[in-house]
Design an enzyme around this catalytic site. Structure first.
Site, mmCIF file in Angstrom:
data_model
loop_
_atom_site.group_PDB
_atom_site.id
_atom_site.type_symbol
_atom_site.label_atom_id
_atom_site.label_comp_id
_atom_site.label_asym_id
_atom_site.label_seq_id
_atom_site.Cartn_x
_atom_site.Cartn_y
_atom_site.Cartn_z
ATOM 1 N N GLY A 202 -5.959 -4.093 7.132
ATOM 2 C CA GLY A 202 -7.072 -3.181 6.889
ATOM 3 C C GLY A 202 -8.257 -3.380 7.806
ATOM 4 O O GLY A 202 -8.910 -2.413 8.226
ATOM 5 N N ARG B 26 -12.746 -9.456 -1.038
ATOM 6 C CA ARG B 26 -12.321 -8.748 0.184
ATOM 7 C C ARG B 26 -11.846 -7.326 -0.151
ATOM 8 O O ARG B 26 -11.094 -7.110 -1.090
ATOM 9 C CB ARG B 26 -11.196 -9.530 0.863
ATOM 10 N N VAL B 27 -12.307 -6.383 0.638
ATOM 11 C CA VAL B 27 -11.848 -5.006 0.506
ATOM 12 C C VAL B 27 -11.326 -4.569 1.866
ATOM 13 O O VAL B 27 -11.964 -4.810 2.889
ATOM 14 C CB VAL B 27 -13.008 -4.089 0.042
ATOM 15 N N GLY B 28 -10.156 -3.939 1.885
ATOM 16 C CA GLY B 28 -9.575 -3.491 3.151
ATOM 17 C C GLY B 28 -9.917 -2.043 3.454
ATOM 18 O O GLY B 28 -10.924 -1.504 2.977
ATOM 19 N N ASP B 29 -9.070 -1.424 4.222
ATOM 20 C CA ASP B 29 -9.301 -0.041 4.642
ATOM 21 C C ASP B 29 -8.947 0.983 3.571
ATOM 22 O O ASP B 29 -9.480 2.096 3.567
ATOM 23 C CB ASP B 29 -8.439 0.271 5.874
ATOM 24 N N THR C 14 0.795 -1.239 0.000
ATOM 25 C CA THR C 14 0.000 0.000 0.000
ATOM 26 C C THR C 14 0.823 1.284 0.000
ATOM 27 O O THR C 14 1.655 1.506 0.870
ATOM 28 C CB THR C 14 -0.934 0.055 1.243
ATOM 29 N N THR D 137 -1.565 2.142 6.652
ATOM 30 C CA THR D 137 -1.156 0.924 5.972
ATOM 31 C C THR D 137 -1.151 -0.208 6.991
ATOM 32 O O THR D 137 -1.066 0.030 8.185
ATOM 33 C CB THR D 137 0.226 1.077 5.297
ATOM 34 N N GLY D 138 -1.270 -1.420 6.503
ATOM 35 C CA GLY D 138 -1.303 -2.573 7.397
ATOM 36 C C GLY D 138 -2.625 -3.314 7.320
ATOM 37 O O GLY D 138 -3.342 -3.204 6.326
#
Ligand code: ASP
Length: 330
Positions: free
Chosen positions: A240, A214-217, A186, A237-238
């Site tokens: 999510g 899947r969707v992260g932050d 990211t 970052t990291g």
């Protein structure tokens, strides 16, 4: 003096009041900041700078950003991105396939639609209608190798995101490339232009070998990115999922509104995540980078090893970020 190496010592902030400044996650940020600087140094808008900056990373070889990144469990690269300007305008795309520059599609969502977020086939349809070429659906050689390796065990959970120690955290922790650079997750970027206006961007392929869909932050306004032009801006970052549950970037900005420095605000939210995760915090990395309205930058991470890149007049460096959990052999 221009520096393009890791800053010595424990410095984690840089005050650059009155001048443009850009910060971005990981060492890939050094190159991305140069892209942003082309805009900022000419008096351009922070919004243009943060788009141009992260496009550099989207177009490069990176395990976790752009079409050359690691795929999901089913072998497809799916991309998430968002952008936000000084007027609370924002745009986002998620679960987007076969588009080289998701950040630019996110900007078009912001500027050309009444919506904030488009996902999946709809986002792709919009991108194509806007003239973005549909790239070939093909993994890069390196991503294919990583995927083949992952398939051997096909563990349901993706390995710990962006912790550097492969022995402890699995084969897909970030690796050093043959050119000596780290290959990280990211790119999140926030910038202030000569007018004192703030903007931010964030773009990723998310967690490698994630569940399909899947969707992260990273594309979620308030989680992966938030900008309030009166206060400051933050990106994450990291892992999510753990950024989303504390509305991470928005919370950092709110804490800066209450008077905390960027570093203290980032640390507060990192501590909140650790309190929620308890001993599971050992297996996840989360980091925030933030910039306040005075041009002061700061960051904090769960684990040691995270860096951010900063560029301002006479300053160009990577900053080692403070963390709550130190390396075992440190
Ligand atoms: N935050 C990203 C996600 O969870 C991944 C990362 O930054 O490492 O999708």
């Amino acid at each position: 003096m221009l520096l393009s190496k890791v800053a010595e010592g424990k410095e984690t902030t840089a005050s650059v009041k009155g001048n443009p400044v850009v910060i971005s996650t990981w060492d890939a940020g050094l190159k991305a900041n140069k892209g942003a600087w082309e805009v900022l140094s000419k008096g351009g808008r922070a919004l243009d700078a943060v788009e141009k900056g992260v496009m550099v990373t989207e177009a490069s070889k990176n395990c976790c950003v752009g079409l050359q990144a690691n795929p999901d469990r089913d072998g497809f690269v799916t991309l998430d991105a968002c952008i936000m300007d000084e007027h609370f305008n924002c745009g986002s795309v998620a679960f987007l396939e076969r588009i080289k520059h998701p950040i630019s599609v996110a900007r078009r969502v912001m500027e050309k639609t009444p919506h904030v977020m488009l996902v999946g086939a709809g986002a792709q349809q919009f991108a194509v209608a806007e003239g973005f070429p549909l790239e070939e659906q093909k993994l890069s050689e390196e991503a294919q190798q990583n995927y083949n390796e992952w398939l051997k065990e096909s563990k349901y959970m993706p390995p710990a995101i962006n912790i550097e120690n492969k022995k402890e955290h699995g084969p897909f922790a970030p690796a050093k490339l043959s050119n000596g650079e780290w290959n990280h997750d990211t790119i999140g970027m926030v910038a202030m232009d000569t007018h004192g206006n703030l903007s931010g961007s964030c773009t990723t392929s998310g967690a490698g070998f994630k569940m399909r869909g899947r969707v992260g932050d990273s594309p979620i306004i308030g989680a992966g990115l938030f900008v309030d032009n009166e206060v400051g801006a933050c990106t994450a970052t990291g892992q999510g999922e753990d950024v989303i549950r504390v509305a991470g970037s928005h919370t950092v900005v709110e804490l800066m509104r209450q008077g905390l420095s960027p570093e203290a605000a980032c640390k507060n939210v990192i501590q909140r995540i650790i309190k929620i995760k308890k001993e599971k915090a050992n297996d996840i990395q989360v980091a925030f980078i933030a910039l306040n309205k005075n041009g002061q930058a700061g960051a904090y991470a769960i684990h040691e090893g995270f860096q951010y890149a900063i560029k301002a007049k006479g300053v160009e460096k990577l900053v080692n970020v403070k963390s709550i959990i130190k390396k075992k052999n440190a």
